[in-house]
Design an enzyme around this catalytic site. Structure first.
Site, PDB file in Angstrom:
ATOM      1  N   ARG A 120       0.830  -1.215   0.000  1.00 55.67           N
ATOM      2  CA  ARG A 120       0.000   0.000   0.000  1.00 55.67           C
ATOM      3  C   ARG A 120       0.860   1.258   0.000  1.00 55.67           C
ATOM      4  O   ARG A 120       0.565   2.218  -0.708  1.00 55.67           O
ATOM      5  CB  ARG A 120      -0.942  -0.015   1.209  1.00 55.67           C
ATOM      6  CG  ARG A 120      -2.077  -0.968   0.981  1.00 55.67           C
ATOM      7  CD  ARG A 120      -3.036  -1.082   2.127  1.00 55.67           C
ATOM      8  NE  ARG A 120      -4.143  -1.907   1.672  1.00 55.67           N
ATOM      9  CZ  ARG A 120      -5.159  -2.311   2.426  1.00 55.67           C
ATOM     10  NH1 ARG A 120      -5.205  -1.972   3.702  1.00 55.67           N
ATOM     11  NH2 ARG A 120      -6.110  -3.047   1.917  1.00 55.67           N
ATOM     12  N   TYR A 131      -6.520  -0.557  -7.046  1.00 54.29           N
ATOM     13  CA  TYR A 131      -5.888  -1.788  -6.522  1.00 54.29           C
ATOM     14  C   TYR A 131      -5.200  -1.555  -5.174  1.00 54.29           C
ATOM     15  O   TYR A 131      -5.111  -0.434  -4.702  1.00 54.29           O
ATOM     16  CB  TYR A 131      -4.988  -2.466  -7.549  1.00 54.29           C
ATOM     17  CG  TYR A 131      -3.771  -1.782  -8.123  1.00 54.29           C
ATOM     18  CD1 TYR A 131      -3.049  -0.802  -7.464  1.00 54.29           C
ATOM     19  CD2 TYR A 131      -3.304  -2.187  -9.378  1.00 54.29           C
ATOM     20  CE1 TYR A 131      -1.905  -0.239  -8.014  1.00 54.29           C
ATOM     21  CE2 TYR A 131      -2.161  -1.622  -9.949  1.00 54.29           C
ATOM     22  CZ  TYR A 131      -1.478  -0.650  -9.254  1.00 54.29           C
ATOM     23  OH  TYR A 131      -0.357  -0.104  -9.799  1.00 54.29           O
ATOM     24  N   GLU A 132      -4.782  -2.652  -4.566  1.00 55.16           N
ATOM     25  CA  GLU A 132      -4.230  -2.640  -3.192  1.00 55.16           C
ATOM     26  C   GLU A 132      -5.233  -2.092  -2.179  1.00 55.16           C
ATOM     27  O   GLU A 132      -4.861  -1.419  -1.222  1.00 55.16           O
ATOM     28  CB  GLU A 132      -2.941  -1.809  -3.120  1.00 55.16           C
ATOM     29  CG  GLU A 132      -1.702  -2.586  -3.354  1.00 55.16           C
ATOM     30  CD  GLU A 132      -1.744  -3.978  -2.770  1.00 55.16           C
ATOM     31  OE1 GLU A 132      -1.488  -4.919  -3.538  1.00 55.16           O
ATOM     32  OE2 GLU A 132      -2.035  -4.166  -1.565  1.00 55.16           O
ATOM     33  N   GLY A 133      -6.515  -2.409  -2.371  1.00 51.02           N
ATOM     34  CA  GLY A 133      -7.573  -1.877  -1.499  1.00 51.02           C
ATOM     35  C   GLY A 133      -7.982  -0.532  -2.063  1.00 51.02           C
ATOM     36  O   GLY A 133      -7.165   0.392  -2.121  1.00 51.02           O
ATOM     37  N   GLN A 163      -9.412   2.276   2.073  1.00 51.20           N
ATOM     38  CA  GLN A 163      -8.332   2.907   2.871  1.00 51.20           C
ATOM     39  C   GLN A 163      -8.923   3.868   3.899  1.00 51.20           C
ATOM     40  O   GLN A 163      -8.500   3.939   5.040  1.00 51.20           O
ATOM     41  CB  GLN A 163      -7.361   3.692   1.979  1.00 51.20           C
ATOM     42  CG  GLN A 163      -6.696   2.917   0.876  1.00 51.20           C
ATOM     43  CD  GLN A 163      -5.921   1.723   1.369  1.00 51.20           C
ATOM     44  OE1 GLN A 163      -5.222   1.802   2.374  1.00 51.20           O
ATOM     45  NE2 GLN A 163      -6.051   0.605   0.689  1.00 51.20           N
TER      46      GLN A 163
END
Ligand SMILES: Cc1cc2nc3c(=O)[nH]c(=O)nc-3n(C[C@H](O)[C@H](O)[C@H](O)COP(=O)(O)OP(=O)(O)OC[C@H]3O[C@@H](n4cnc5c(N)ncnc54)[C@H](O)[C@@H]3O)c2cc1C
Length: 613
Positions: A297, A458-460, A465
């Site tokens: 992240r 992407y990556e959450g 977040q």
């Protein structure tokens, strides 16, 4: 226009905005000195500028053709990757025991920014390998570490991170990939993953997949997920490659951007089950995955900074060249004596002769300043997160390590979401500065915009977040972690006020208002709202933005103070003070409005269901 790594700027942000100078001065990295840090940044800058940056447009045009289960990466990319790995860049921050250089995370973060500015689709692959290395170092068995870490660290093999399935995106707990225990202690995986970055490619001989799957007797949801290492090629006892494992790329996606990064659908278990090895404990895969995701992240946040930096460089160059209309010299910043600086005089000359470069128009200048200010603010937030990771690992007393760990946890969702949001915003402004030429692929501005768009997903996703920040990070130490951070911001603002320098304009006042808003919104979220998730969640995204504007603006002011301390009234200090002032007076002023949104969000969101009917 190609990219030139802004090495001096990066070094300055690292040392003076993000606090890395203090880490070095305290000796947390032994006798590592500024000279080595500067030399590493210089070399990384050269590689990024000379080798990687020219590949960016080629990668965009060529993509990654997929045929018979194999992927061909764009011309020159494989060779560049191998040269990059051979130079030792992959293992910069990895432990020395496994062949890494054990250099600071903060230094690696600066390099990650440069790889991704040069070619984001390239930087994305190593970013995932580095995250896999972290998970294996923290949670792998000794045997797994011995078998896989040396080649992952050297970059001879690359890693992937496999969570997503068609029904399990943000809701990772819904995943169905199945892992059955085998008599020899390994596992057999069956199922399908989608959207897997670098799931297949020709950079390396082996690809090490880190895969989330569920045991047959696992509890439902995220408490029943385990992490497995699944190599593309199995290994012989001596570590050499044996046969193909039962995992393959089934197809690739055709995407808006990052065309040179293959995004694969992966199939496990066509022939009875892919051999996988447990990382960590059964049903504790989310803890391992969080080790990977936190690293990833932050790196994705750095991708946001990276694309913003590249788009800003390109827009600035274009705005100096492109002539339209007549600008008055009122459009240029004057120095303390009221004179137009030398750098602008050439442009002014052009203005008198006829059409002037568009950089002379205040509205274009406003776009460029917004681009630069947002990029620099996001950079210091990301670097400060990496510095906190270094302290969490190296601080000498346990309380300092815990506080640093909480700081890194608090800042990670802000680093990811703010930096990627501004990456998209800045790339979009970059297109705007180019006018119609921005919409034409030839200039490259459009590629940055297309590439940037994935970063908020992407990556959450950035929504996830914000939820993480509000529900998991604000409550750390009963709110102590966030309160300590706000106190630190106040310390910097007191120094801005004490400097009493007219060049700062209303910087101190506007940032104080922003931090006041942040403090009130934080208190509100830590109050009874904690027990009413819908109330807090409706305001999560505006809260994250409020946090970032207050933090980013204050960090820029801190950099400006440092520049003034080091260089007196030199040009660099004047430029940094002007940028901090621009941020405070034009961008941080949104904070009170955001505070209001946070506090009133739930009512207005819930009352508006009818509007979506
Ligand atoms: C190019 C690319 C590369 C990728 N690489 C990888 C990879 O290497 N490995 C991997 O595992 N995955 C990868 N992904 C998948 C990526 O991580 C997911 O797409 C992402 O997590 C979002 O999941 P989703 O697409 O299912 O969207 P959804 O989860 O369906 O979300 C749709 C929208 O709903 C919102 N939403 C969903 N749930 C909630 C909630 N609880 N509260 C509030 N809002 C919510 C989201 O924020 C989003 O705006 C990649 C995706 C792409 C496009």
């Amino acid at each position: 226009m190609t990219y030139r790594a802004p090495v001096a700027d990066i070094a300055f942000a690292l040392k003076h905005g993000a606090g890395f100078g203090a880490v070095l001065a305290e000796g947390l990295y032994g006798d590592l000195g500024e000279d080595v840090v500067d030399a590493v940044l210089e070399e990384a800058g050269k590689f990024a500028t000379d080798v990687l940056a020219p590949l960016n447009a080629v990668g965009d045009r060529h993509g990654t053709p997929f045929k018979d289960g194999a992927i061909t990466t764009p011309p020159g990319w494989k060779e560049a990757y191998r040269a990059w790995a051979q130079a030792g860049w992959n293992g910069l921050a990895a432990p020395g025991q496994w062949g890494g250089q054990a250099l600071p995370h903060a230094l690696n973060a600066a390099c990650v920014e440069m790889w991704n500015s040069a070619a984001m689709a390239f930087g994305l692959g190593p970013l995932l390998t580095m995250a896999g290395i972290d998970a294996l170092v923290a949670h792998g068995s000794d045997a797994l570490k011995r078998a896989y870490l040396p080649k992952l660290v050297s970059g001879e093999w690359m890693g992937t991170m496999q969570l997503t399935e068609p029904q399990a995106g943000s809701d990772v707990g819904a995943l169905r990939t199945r892992a059955e225990r085998a008599p020899d202690g390994s596992y057999r995986l069956t199922g399908q993953k989608i959207f897997i970055t670098y799931g297949e490619h020709d950079f390396t001989d082996n690809i090490i997949h880190f895969v989330l799957a569920r045991l047959p007797d696992a509890p439902p949801g995220t408490r029943g997920i385990s992490l497995f290492l699944v190599p593309k090629f199995l290994l012989n006892a001596d570590g050499s490659l044996a046969g193909r494992n039962d995992v393959r790329a089934h197809s690739i996606e055709h995407k808006l951007g990052i065309h040179a990064s293959p995004t694969c659908t992966m199939v496990f278990g066509d022939k009875g089950g892919a051999t996988g090895y447990l990382v960590g404990e059964e049903n504790r895969g989310m803890a391992c995955m969080f080790t990977m995701m936190n690293q990833a992240r932050l790196s994705v946040g750095l991708q946001g900074v990276a694309i913003a930096e590249r788009a800003t460089q390109q827009a600035l160059a274009y705005a100096r060249e492109r002539k339209q209309g007549r600008a008055t010299d009122l459009g240029f910043t004057r120095d303390r004596q009221g004179n137009v600086p030398k750098s602008a005089k050439a442009d002014l000359g052009a203005a008198r002769d006829g059409a002037s470069p568009i950089i002379g128009h205040p509205d274009v200048k406003r776009m460029l300043l917004t681009m630069r200010a947002l990029t620099r603010a996001a950079r210091t937030i990301c670097y400060a997160t990496a510095v906190a990771l270094d302290r969490a690992e190296r601080a000498t007393d346990a309380a300092a390590r815990t506080a640093a760990h909480e700081r890194a946890s608090l800042l990670t969702p802000v680093a990811k979401a703010f930096s990627t949001d501004i990456g998209i915003e800045v790339a979009s402004l970059g297109v705007q500065v180019h006018g119609g030429m921005g919409f034409i692929e030839e200039t490259g501005a459009a590629q940055h915009y297309r590439d940037a768009r994935i970063l908020a997903i992407y990556e959450g996703t950035n929504g996830i977040q914000a939820i993480d920040l509000v529900t998991r990070k604000l409550p750390l130490s009963g709110g102590g972690a966030v309160r300590a951070y706000i106190e630190e911001l106040r310390g910097t603002l007191a120094a801005v006020n004490a400097a009493n320098d007219p060049a700062f304009g209303a910087t101190g006042a506007r940032l104080n208002e922003a931090v006041d808003s942040l403090e009130r919104a934080t208190q509100w979220l830590l109050g009874p709202q904690q027990n009413d998730p819908d109330t807090a969640l409706a305001g999560a995204t505006p809260y994250l933005k409020l946090f970032a504007l207050a933090a980013g603006g204050t960090r820029l002011a801190e950099e400006a103070l440092a520049a003034a301390r080091i260089a007196g009234n030199g040009a660099d200090a004047a430029a940094r003070i002007a940028l901090a002032r621009y941020f405070a007076e034009n961008l941080a002023v949104k904070a009170p409005g955001l505070e209001r949104t946070v506090v009133e969000a739930s009512d207005s969101v819930n009352a508006a269901d009818a509007a979506l009917a």
